[in-house]
Design an enzyme around this catalytic site. Structure first.
Site, PDB file in Angstrom:
ATOM      1  N   ILE A  48      -2.937  -0.894  -5.477  1.00 32.76           N
ATOM      2  CA  ILE A  48      -2.946  -1.472  -4.132  1.00 32.76           C
ATOM      3  C   ILE A  48      -2.125  -0.494  -3.297  1.00 32.76           C
ATOM      4  CG2 ILE A  48      -2.251  -3.404  -2.684  1.00 32.76           C
ATOM      5  CD1 ILE A  48      -2.736  -5.262  -5.006  1.00 32.76           C
ATOM      6  N   PRO A  49      -2.780   0.323  -2.471  1.00 35.63           N
ATOM      7  CA  PRO A  49      -2.173   1.559  -1.957  1.00 35.63           C
ATOM      8  C   PRO A  49      -1.202   1.385  -0.794  1.00 35.63           C
ATOM      9  CG  PRO A  49      -4.396   1.336  -1.102  1.00 35.63           C
ATOM     10  CD  PRO A  49      -4.181   0.174  -2.045  1.00 35.63           C
ATOM     11  N   CYS A  50      -0.024   0.854  -1.075  1.00 33.37           N
ATOM     12  CA  CYS A  50       0.981   0.695  -0.021  1.00 33.37           C
ATOM     13  C   CYS A  50       1.442   2.046   0.514  1.00 33.37           C
ATOM     14  CB  CYS A  50       2.161  -0.128  -0.524  1.00 33.37           C
ATOM     15  SG  CYS A  50       2.852   0.428  -2.094  1.00 33.37           S
ATOM     16  N   HIS A  51       1.217   3.122  -0.245  1.00 36.25           N
ATOM     17  CA  HIS A  51       1.621   4.448   0.225  1.00 36.25           C
ATOM     18  C   HIS A  51       0.751   4.943   1.377  1.00 36.25           C
ATOM     19  CE1 HIS A  51      -1.463   5.031  -2.884  1.00 36.25           C
ATOM     20  NE2 HIS A  51      -1.800   6.148  -2.261  1.00 36.25           N
TER      21      HIS A  51
END
Length: 199
Positions: free
Chosen positions: A161-164
């Site tokens: 889950i690409p919070c970056h």
């Protein structure tokens, strides 16, 4: 034998990833849930991942002892995984290719608001950045950018889950204080950490 979980015991799998949840629930309807824990070195950092086959329950980029205790609510069978398993293999491939097609997140905890943010974030394609304000607008809460930022920070399945890929209105945004790692993750996907972004 550990207590594990059965589909009849919980409704925690009623989450935004319903297709994934159904497959997990079906599998565990007659079996004890066993979670595997992986110690992985990625981008020069020691990281931890928890999951089963290609289903990821948590990935910690930083020291986070709370995850073990949270997962213990669902099973007391947490065993050490093998380096050749799908999860560590896929994460190592991501380090060189930027692709995570083989891994699917399963959210085991989080508030309804957090789940909504994470679901929308999971839909964000590789190679695209989004600001906190844009993410807030996508979930129908355009004035909740600060709350969205808190939900992004609480994401417990990093990378998948690409919070970056979430950046601030006037800068790179946060990432547990490790902007160097955030930049490396984005560079792997062909992106660059912006100094300033407008919404």
């Amino acid at each position: 034998m550990g207590r594990g979980i059965r589909a009849s015991d919980i409704n925690i799998f009623k989450n935004p990833y319903k297709d994934i949840a159904r497959s997990v629930t079906a599998r565990y309807s007659e079996e004890i849930m066993i979670i595997r824990k992986y110690e992985i070195k990625l981008f020069g950092r020691d990281m931890l991942a928890w999951g089963d086959e290609n289903r990821v329950f948590a990935i910690s980029l930083f020291s986070d002892s709370a995850i073990d205790s949270k997962l213990a609510r669902f099973t007391d069978i947490i065993e050490t995984g093998e380096h050749c398993d799908i999860i560590p293999t896929s994460l190592k491939q991501y380090e060189s290719t930027g692709s995570l097609e083989n891994l699917k997140p399963v959210i085991l905890w989080g508030t309804p608001f957090q789940r909504k943010v994470w679901e929308e974030l999971y839909r964000l394609p590789a190679g695209k950045l989004i600001s906190y304000g844009e993410l807030a607008a996508k979930i129908g809460r355009p004035r909740a950018a600060r709350a969205v930022g808190s939900a992004v920070g609480a994401n417990h399945i990093a990378i998948v889950i690409p919070c970056h890929r979430v950046v601030g209105k006037n800068g790179p945004g946060g990432f547990g204080g490790d902007l160097e790692l955030k930049a490396k993750l984005l560079e792997t996907e062909g992106l660059h950490l912006p100094k300033k972004i407008s919404i």
